[in-house]
Design a protein around this motif. Structure first.
Motif, mmCIF file in Angstrom:
data_model
loop_
_atom_site.group_PDB
_atom_site.id
_atom_site.type_symbol
_atom_site.label_atom_id
_atom_site.label_comp_id
_atom_site.label_asym_id
_atom_site.label_seq_id
_atom_site.Cartn_x
_atom_site.Cartn_y
_atom_site.Cartn_z
ATOM 1 N N MET A 181 45.123 8.489 -31.733
ATOM 2 C CA MET A 181 44.295 8.804 -32.556
ATOM 3 C C MET A 181 44.294 10.278 -33.040
ATOM 4 S SD MET A 181 41.331 7.546 -34.095
ATOM 5 C CE MET A 181 41.394 8.258 -35.616
ATOM 6 N N LEU A 182 44.434 11.071 -31.880
ATOM 7 C CA LEU A 182 44.646 12.686 -32.188
ATOM 8 C C LEU A 182 45.988 12.574 -33.117
ATOM 9 C CD1 LEU A 182 43.786 14.622 -29.051
ATOM 10 C CD2 LEU A 182 42.583 14.513 -31.178
ATOM 11 N N GLY A 183 46.800 12.041 -32.801
ATOM 12 C CA GLY A 183 48.256 11.926 -33.780
ATOM 13 C C GLY A 183 47.936 11.792 -34.993
ATOM 14 N N PHE A 184 47.124 10.606 -35.331
ATOM 15 C CA PHE A 184 46.759 10.384 -36.710
ATOM 16 C C PHE A 184 46.297 11.268 -37.569
ATOM 17 C CE2 PHE A 184 46.221 5.358 -35.926
ATOM 18 C CZ PHE A 184 47.533 5.354 -35.837
ATOM 19 N N GLY A 206 44.770 18.134 -42.750
ATOM 20 C CA GLY A 206 44.181 17.939 -44.169
ATOM 21 C C GLY A 206 42.757 17.296 -44.198
ATOM 22 N N GLU A 207 42.371 17.224 -45.520
ATOM 23 C CA GLU A 207 40.973 17.023 -45.566
ATOM 24 C C GLU A 207 40.641 15.308 -45.208
ATOM 25 O OE1 GLU A 207 42.849 16.504 -49.463
ATOM 26 O OE2 GLU A 207 42.681 18.126 -48.044
ATOM 27 N N PHE A 208 41.425 14.586 -45.311
ATOM 28 C CA PHE A 208 41.329 13.308 -44.976
ATOM 29 C C PHE A 208 41.237 13.085 -43.466
ATOM 30 C CE2 PHE A 208 43.195 11.749 -49.312
ATOM 31 C CZ PHE A 208 42.003 11.086 -49.667
ATOM 32 N N SER A 209 41.928 14.151 -42.968
ATOM 33 C CA SER A 209 41.627 14.011 -41.287
ATOM 34 C C SER A 209 40.236 14.025 -40.964
ATOM 35 C CB SER A 209 42.394 15.252 -40.832
ATOM 36 O OG SER A 209 43.715 15.339 -41.003
ATOM 37 N N PHE A 210 39.369 14.810 -41.728
ATOM 38 C CA PHE A 210 37.979 14.691 -41.323
ATOM 39 C C PHE A 210 37.297 13.329 -41.272
ATOM 40 C CE2 PHE A 210 37.930 19.014 -42.999
ATOM 41 C CZ PHE A 210 37.259 19.785 -42.017
ATOM 42 N N VAL A 211 38.047 12.287 -42.187
ATOM 43 C CA VAL A 211 37.510 10.878 -42.366
ATOM 44 C C VAL A 211 38.193 10.236 -41.141
ATOM 45 C CG1 VAL A 211 37.818 8.761 -43.527
ATOM 46 C CG2 VAL A 211 37.936 10.894 -44.829
ATOM 47 N N LEU A 212 39.140 10.511 -40.614
ATOM 48 C CA LEU A 212 39.960 9.744 -39.293
ATOM 49 C C LEU A 212 39.200 10.437 -38.171
ATOM 50 C CD1 LEU A 212 43.566 10.191 -40.088
ATOM 51 C CD2 LEU A 212 42.154 8.312 -40.256
ATOM 52 N N ALA A 213 38.533 11.730 -38.225
ATOM 53 C CA ALA A 213 38.069 12.266 -37.117
ATOM 54 C C ALA A 213 36.587 11.693 -36.987
ATOM 55 C CB ALA A 213 37.919 13.867 -37.160
ATOM 56 N N GLU A 262 33.065 8.228 -33.973
ATOM 57 C CA GLU A 262 32.108 7.006 -33.770
ATOM 58 C C GLU A 262 32.740 5.743 -32.904
ATOM 59 O OE1 GLU A 262 31.650 6.095 -37.858
ATOM 60 O OE2 GLU A 262 30.124 7.688 -38.263
ATOM 61 N N LEU A 263 33.874 5.536 -32.887
ATOM 62 C CA LEU A 263 34.499 4.606 -31.933
ATOM 63 C C LEU A 263 34.567 5.082 -30.701
ATOM 64 C CD1 LEU A 263 37.054 2.729 -34.506
ATOM 65 C CD2 LEU A 263 34.904 1.884 -33.909
ATOM 66 N N GLY A 264 34.449 6.440 -30.282
ATOM 67 C CA GLY A 264 34.653 6.790 -28.881
ATOM 68 C C GLY A 264 36.120 7.353 -28.641
ATOM 69 N N PHE A 265 36.991 7.499 -29.441
ATOM 70 C CA PHE A 265 38.241 7.807 -29.028
ATOM 71 C C PHE A 265 38.322 9.219 -28.743
ATOM 72 C CE2 PHE A 265 39.631 4.067 -31.828
ATOM 73 C CZ PHE A 265 39.590 3.233 -30.957
ATOM 74 N N ILE A 266 37.733 10.113 -29.220
ATOM 75 C CA ILE A 266 37.519 11.604 -29.084
ATOM 76 C C ILE A 266 36.167 11.800 -28.872
ATOM 77 C CG2 ILE A 266 39.584 12.202 -30.600
ATOM 78 C CD1 ILE A 266 37.615 12.839 -32.719
ATOM 79 N N THR A 267 36.023 12.850 -27.990
ATOM 80 C CA THR A 267 34.590 13.420 -27.428
ATOM 81 C C THR A 267 34.257 14.365 -28.295
ATOM 82 O OG1 THR A 267 35.432 15.400 -26.264
ATOM 83 C CG2 THR A 267 35.312 13.174 -24.923
ATOM 84 N N ARG A 268 32.824 14.806 -28.092
ATOM 85 C CA ARG A 268 32.120 15.493 -28.896
ATOM 86 C C ARG A 268 32.746 16.837 -28.932
ATOM 87 N NH1 ARG A 268 27.385 15.496 -31.899
ATOM 88 N NH2 ARG A 268 26.314 17.554 -32.276
#
Length: 733
Positions: free
Chosen positions: A121-124, A338-345, A350-356
């Motif tokens: 997910m971070l790589g994405f 990139g700005e689209f990375s905000f979408v992925l973030a 929301e899916l719990g892949f990355i912490t707050r």
């Protein structure tokens, strides 16, 4: 106040703050999305707490992302992919795959994430770069049509296309126990859905939109487009894919119909409004204390991300046959998040892949990389030039081709070198060939090279401003050089370097804006052509003919305008604008302020008599006499001790200039001019001191293969092709 009114108040607050933040960011020449982030932080729960209905605002913000991806799908162009299909299909896939792999491995190795799924997910998130910021910066610098600009845009297109695939497979990452099969199922779902959607976009949607458009009711058309966009997004959500991917596919469906432009025009105002809410809602989640407490970590992440992405992209671009400078600029132009990375973030959070905390650190890191991008693009060409000239790297970096291919007759002589084979260059080449003149074209577009090869026109593939390319262009034997490049920076570099190889070369250059006319003339162009003015002159000549004016009078008017470099018809350039242009050039080229001492040989000598460019190779851009500052000084200006001169040139030229102006002997007697030695010249094989004894002339300076010798003691005997500056009474016969 009623809850509905509370929502209206919150929207008004957020939009008002975003307008202010975006304005301030724009004035500071930063991406406006950073202003939106800052405004969200200001009015959010960790700022002034002015927003009460945060969840409702976030729900509306999600619509912004749907509209954003919808408009991108409509505007997506497969033709752009075809132009650089190799680096798009292979290079971009390699870049994204390597980034995801390295980020996943590194994040797990450092203990920042626990497991393969969060690492992917971070790589994405980190693999994507900013299309909007890079494109805006390239447009401001006039570099969208340069080779490095085209390479960057090609990679960005592929990255943006990969966003849809990432959004399709992210839900499958929730099943880490069987991630392989889950990814296969998700991809199959995405491909089946994409095929069905494109089929509907070809046979169903056009008829529906056509019937709606016939009503000539703009409101009905807009509502239909919105319903289509949101409806398809909901279908993808029901299939276990993301709503963002559905919006992108809906855009692709609309892209193939005749009303696509109208649909985008209707959606853009809504998209801009809701996207503003999206970035502001991200800003509301930012906790300043977390960022301040982890500021050192964020700076470390910025360095790691920008350095790591550049290190991945550089060898990939080199592998596809581009020069080191092109690869270096591209790698440091695409090393942001990139700005689209905000979408992925947001999806990952929301899916719990990355912490707050990880989410907040990513937001801070992304914002800083976006801020640094314009500076990175500005400085990378100079850094690349510096690296290429380092003694221990020079030989290694020169192997990365300066020219991909060339087709030059061995006996080429008295030819015209044309740099650039775009619309202007093609017309110029046709005119010259129709009149029987031999031409040599320098171009860095593979498509243009194919045309040149087909038409059997001598050519060189490479960056025209590259010294490696110019070495092979035989400028010392050329009659003239015509610069028709689309990039102002490359035009300036080519002009300066061409005069190193052939100081007396007749150069005509194309200017891209009014302010470049004086600058290019000062750098040594014999003639500067401004296309807009030339079009106006042609129109004016036609009108004067219609009014009964004679051809002689009309030609006289046009000649006067050309002779004064359009001064009589162009608006006066503001002083601050001249200063900015000179600052930009001084940064591109080596520059130095030099003060004339009381013993300087230039004291009370005019610029024309000093002949500074021919003698030393440097160009004087600005002269400060007391409190008076003169930009682009003319030849009649008299220099005095105490004057400060801003000069640009290569380091050895600047050193020669400093030594020359302080020399006690001033070789001002007799005529002074450059002579190029041909094979049958009686001077070939002689030493400079022999000329003084035998012909009573002195070799004041010498240029050999682009290198300046001043004094000429180190040059040894004179050789064929040397350009020598002779001082004294000399009979060329």
């Amino acid at each position: 106040m009623a809850s509905g009114h509370n929502l209206i108040l919150d929207l008004t607050t957020v939009l008002g703050a975003s307008a202010l933040g975006g304005y301030l960011a724009n004035r500071l020449r930063q991406p406006v999305l950073l202003g939106y982030l800052a405004s969200g932080l200001l009015v959010g729960p960790f700022g002034l707490k002015l927003v009460g209905e945060l969840e409702q605002v976030k729900s509306l913000a999600e619509i912004g992302i749907v509209f954003l991806l919808f408009t991108y799908g409509v505007e997506f162009s497969l033709s752009q992919l075809k132009r650089f299909k190799d680096i798009v299909l292979k290079g971009s896939l390699l870049q994204i795959s390597l980034t995801i792999t390295l980020v996943a491995v590194l994040a797990n190795g450092l203990g920042w994430v626990d497991g393969l799924t969060p690492g992917i997910m971070l790589g994405f998130i980190i693999s994507l770069s900013s299309t909007s910021v890079v494109l805006k910066t390239l447009m401001e610098r006039g570099e969208t049509n340069t080779l490095h600009g085209q390479v960057m845009l090609a990679i960005l297109i592929a990255q943006d296309l990969s966003l849809g695939l990432m959004l399709a497979v992210i839900p499958a990452l929730q099943q880490p126990s069987d991630i392989g099969s889950a990814l296969v199922v998700a991809l199959l779902k995405a491909l089946v859905f994409l095929a069905a959607a494109l089929a509907a976009g070809r046979w169903i949607v056009p008829h529906l939109i056509k019937y709606i458009a016939r009503t000539e009711n703009s409101e009905l058309f807009l509502i239909t487009v919105i319903a289509l966009c949101l409806g398809i997004a909901l279908i993808t959500a029901g299939l276990g894919l993301s709503v963002e991917m559905g919006a992108f596919v809906a855009g692709l469906m609309m892209a193939e119909i005749d009303y696509a432009d109208q649909a985008v025009a209707k959606i853009i105002p809504l998209k801009d409004t809701f996207v503003c809410l999206f970035f502001a809602s991200i800003g509301m989640l930012i906790e300043p204390e977390v960022l301040l407490d982890n500021f050192g970590i964020i700076i470390g992440l910025v360095m790691l991300v920008m350095g790591g992405k550049a290190a991945i992209i550089l060898p990939i671009v080199l592998k596809f046959g581009y020069s080191f400078k092109t690869a270096f600029i591209a790698s440091f132009g695409l090393n942001q998040i990139g700005e689209f990375s905000f979408v992925l973030a947001v999806v990952g959070f929301e899916l719990g892949f990355i912490t707050r905390d990880q989410y907040l650190l990513l937001v801070g890191t992304t914002a800083i990389t976006l801020v640094l991008t314009p500076m990175s693009l500005r400085w990378s060409p100079r850094i690349a030039d510096h690296l290429v000239n380092l003694p221990f790297l020079k030989n290694y970096l020169r192997q990365f081709r300066g020219t991909k291919a060339l087709s030059i007759p061995e006996t080429i002589c008295n030819h015209v070198v044309v740099a650039g084979y775009g619309r202007v260059g093609r017309v110029l080449v046709n005119i010259l060939r129709n009149q029987g003149h031999e031409v040599l074209v320098i171009e860095n577009s593979e498509a243009a090279i194919q045309r040149l090869r087909h038409e059997k026109i001598p050519y060189m593939f490479g960056d025209a401003h590259s010294e490696l390319v110019l070495e092979k262009a035989h400028l010392e034997k050329a009659k003239a050089l015509a610069i028709a490049l689309p990039d102002p920076g490359s035009t300036r570099l080519l002009l300066k370097r061409a005069l190193k190889f052939a100081p007396g070369l007749d150069i005509v250059a194309r200017s891209h804006k009014n302010s470049e006319i004086d600058l290019l003339t000062q750098l040594g162009a014999r003639e500067v052509v401004q296309p807009e003015f030339e079009a106006a002159l042609e129109m004016g000549a036609h009108v004067l003919v219609a009014l009964g004016e004679s051809q002689g009078m009309i030609q006289s008017v046009i000649n006067r305008i050309h002779q004064d470099r359009y001064l009589s018809v162009r608006p006066e350039q503001a002083t601050y604008s001249k200063q900015q242009d000179i600052t930009d050039v001084a940064e591109e080229l080596h520059s130095e302020w030099v003060t004339l001492s009381q013993t300087s040989r230039l004291d009370w000598v005019t610029l024309a008599a000093a002949d500074i460019r021919n003698v030393t190779g440097v160009t004087v851009l600005t002269i400060q006499q007391g409190n008076d500052i003169v930009h682009y000084p003319q030849g009649k200006m008299t220099l005095r001790s105490g004057d400060r001169l801003l000069v640009v040139g290569e380091p050895e030229e600047l050193a020669a200039f400093r030594d020359w102006i302080e020399s006690r002997s001033f070789l001002s007697e007799g005529s002074k001019h450059w002579v190029t030695l041909v094979e049958n010249s009686s001077l070939v094989g002689m030493k400079p001191i022999d000329l003084q004894h035998q012909y009573n002339v002195m070799v004041q300076a010498l240029r050999r293969q682009g290198k300046l010798y001043n004094p000429v003691d180190e040059a040894g005997v004179l050789q064929v092709g040397d350009c020598v500056l002779l001082s004294g009474e000399w009979d060329e016969d």
